[in-house]
Design a protein around this motif. Structure first.
Motif, short mmCIF file in Angstrom:
data_model
loop_
_atom_site.label_atom_id
_atom_site.label_comp_id
_atom_site.label_asym_id
_atom_site.label_seq_id
_atom_site.Cartn_x
_atom_site.Cartn_y
_atom_site.Cartn_z
N SER A 30 1.04 -1.14 -0.17
CA SER A 30 -0.42 0.15 0.16
C SER A 30 0.69 0.93 -0.18
O SER A 30 0.73 2.46 -0.90
CB SER A 30 -0.76 0.19 1.07
N LYS A 31 2.02 0.97 0.60
CA LYS A 31 2.79 2.69 0.62
C LYS A 31 3.85 2.72 -0.20
O LYS A 31 4.00 3.88 -0.48
CB LYS A 31 4.17 2.36 1.88
N ALA A 32 4.17 1.29 -0.72
CA ALA A 32 5.31 1.66 -1.94
C ALA A 32 4.16 2.60 -3.90
O ALA A 32 4.72 3.40 -4.31
CB ALA A 32 5.83 0.23 -2.20
N PHE A 33 2.71 1.51 -3.27
CA PHE A 33 2.43 2.27 -4.68
C PHE A 33 1.98 3.53 -4.93
O PHE A 33 0.86 4.03 -5.27
CB PHE A 33 0.51 1.61 -4.91
N ALA A 34 1.78 3.84 -3.18
CA ALA A 34 1.14 5.08 -2.28
C ALA A 34 1.98 6.52 -3.35
O ALA A 34 1.63 7.69 -3.45
CB ALA A 34 0.72 5.40 -1.15
N HIS A 35 3.41 5.63 -3.40
CA HIS A 35 4.44 6.94 -3.74
C HIS A 35 4.38 7.07 -5.15
O HIS A 35 4.05 8.42 -5.58
CB HIS A 35 5.56 6.33 -3.89
N LEU A 36 2.70 6.45 -6.51
CA LEU A 36 2.54 7.25 -7.55
C LEU A 36 1.32 7.50 -7.28
O LEU A 36 0.57 7.67 -8.37
CB LEU A 36 3.00 5.11 -8.18
N GLY A 37 0.28 7.34 -5.70
CA GLY A 37 -0.31 7.98 -5.79
C GLY A 37 -1.83 7.25 -6.10
O GLY A 37 -3.01 7.14 -6.71
N TRP A 38 -1.03 5.75 -6.09
CA TRP A 38 -2.22 4.95 -6.43
C TRP A 38 -2.35 4.22 -5.18
O TRP A 38 -1.83 3.94 -4.84
CB TRP A 38 -1.90 3.73 -7.88
N ASP A 39 -4.10 3.56 -5.02
CA ASP A 39 -4.35 3.07 -3.97
C ASP A 39 -4.45 1.58 -4.26
O ASP A 39 -5.06 0.61 -5.24
CB ASP A 39 -6.35 3.34 -3.73
N PHE A 40 -4.05 0.81 -3.15
CA PHE A 40 -3.85 -0.46 -3.34
C PHE A 40 -4.51 -1.25 -1.58
O PHE A 40 -3.29 -1.25 -0.52
CB PHE A 40 -2.50 -1.62 -3.84
N TYR A 61 -0.54 -1.64 -12.65
CA TYR A 61 0.27 -1.00 -14.36
C TYR A 61 -0.90 -1.15 -15.38
O TYR A 61 -1.56 0.14 -16.00
CB TYR A 61 1.59 -1.22 -15.18
N GLN A 62 -1.71 -2.44 -15.21
CA GLN A 62 -2.32 -3.24 -16.64
C GLN A 62 -3.60 -2.12 -15.71
O GLN A 62 -4.44 -1.06 -16.82
CB GLN A 62 -2.72 -3.97 -17.09
N GLU A 63 -3.88 -2.44 -14.95
CA GLU A 63 -5.48 -1.31 -14.23
C GLU A 63 -5.62 0.30 -14.28
O GLU A 63 -6.35 0.67 -14.59
CB GLU A 63 -5.61 -1.58 -13.08
N LYS A 64 -4.18 0.18 -14.27
CA LYS A 64 -3.55 2.07 -13.85
C LYS A 64 -3.78 2.74 -15.58
O LYS A 64 -3.71 3.95 -16.46
CB LYS A 64 -2.96 2.90 -13.54
#
Ligand code: MG
Length: 224
Positions: A30-40, A61-64
């Motif tokens: 969650s924190k790693a993807f938050a760096h890209l502004g993505w919610d996981f 990446y496919q989703e976003k």
């Protein structure tokens, strides 16, 4: 219960079965993807547990962005996730798991680990945390396969290396994709629901039985 012949080996999944580590993984991703502004969200981490790091990253990446991540992007995000994971308190073994392995060893049953993980911190510690029970040559990790769970390759690789037939082993899993992988390899699969998902999700993935804790697994395998 049955569905496996004279038992020769148990294939243990690692995260959520051997170590109580899924909470840390969920925070790490969650924190790693938050760096890209993505919610996981947490539930999504649990639903996708068993994928390799690159597979998880490509899923997002496919989703976003409707494309796979580049090697550099994968290295950056997986590096960040690993850094966060390694900074947290080391996950503890699940209660009862060492006792179950000890019993299996006493009964002459081999212990194998089949995980999608590439987290060196945990993989390196498996043998020292479970001395005399887990040996390096009987660990299949995310680095040993081309296709990760839910593909059967990890469990087929364990069958091939152990030289046992599907009917001579059983799998202990906690995650839907891991259960799918084991069942696709034709192996009897006990699910321990150690996470936040509903039991129903593990049944739907194909588990032969779903239990709450390791002690119940021991009762199933070694009935009094
Ligand atoms: Mg697991």
């Amino acid at each position: 219960m049955n569905g496996f012949g004279p038992l020769k080996a148990i294939f243990f999944d690692m995260d959520g079965v051997i170590y109580d580590s899924m909470g840390n993984h969920a925070i790490g991703w969650s924190k790693a993807f938050a760096h890209l502004g993505w919610d996981f969200p947490c539930e999504k981490v649990y639903l996708n547990e068993g994928r390799t790091g690159s597979s998880t990253i490509n899923l997002l990446y496919q989703e976003k962005l409707d494309r796979n991540a580049t090697d550099m992007e994968i290295a950056a995000i997986y590096g960040k996730k690993t850094e966060i994971f390694d900074s947290m308190e080391k996950p503890k073994p699940l209660p009862g798991i060492a006792a179950l392995m000890t019993r299996a060893k006493q009964e002459g049953i081999e212990i194998w680990v089949v995980t999608g993980s590439g987290q060196e911190l945990l993989l390196d510690d498996l043998c020292s945390d479970f001395p005399g029970l887990i040996v390096k040559g009987k660990i299949i990790s995310g680095k040993d396969v081309t296709h990760c769970k839910p593909h059967p390759e990890p469990y087929l690789t364990a069958l091939e290396r152990s030289k046992f037939k599907a009917g001579e082993v059983l799998v202990i899993e906690n995650a839907p994709l891991g259960i799918q992988a084991a069942k696709a390899a034709g192996i009897y699969t006990i699910a321990i629901n150690t996470g936040i998902l509903a039991d129903e999700i593990l049944w739907q993935a194909g588990a032969d039985v779903v239990v709450k804790e390791v002690a119940q697994v021991e009762d199933l395998i070694f009935p009094a």
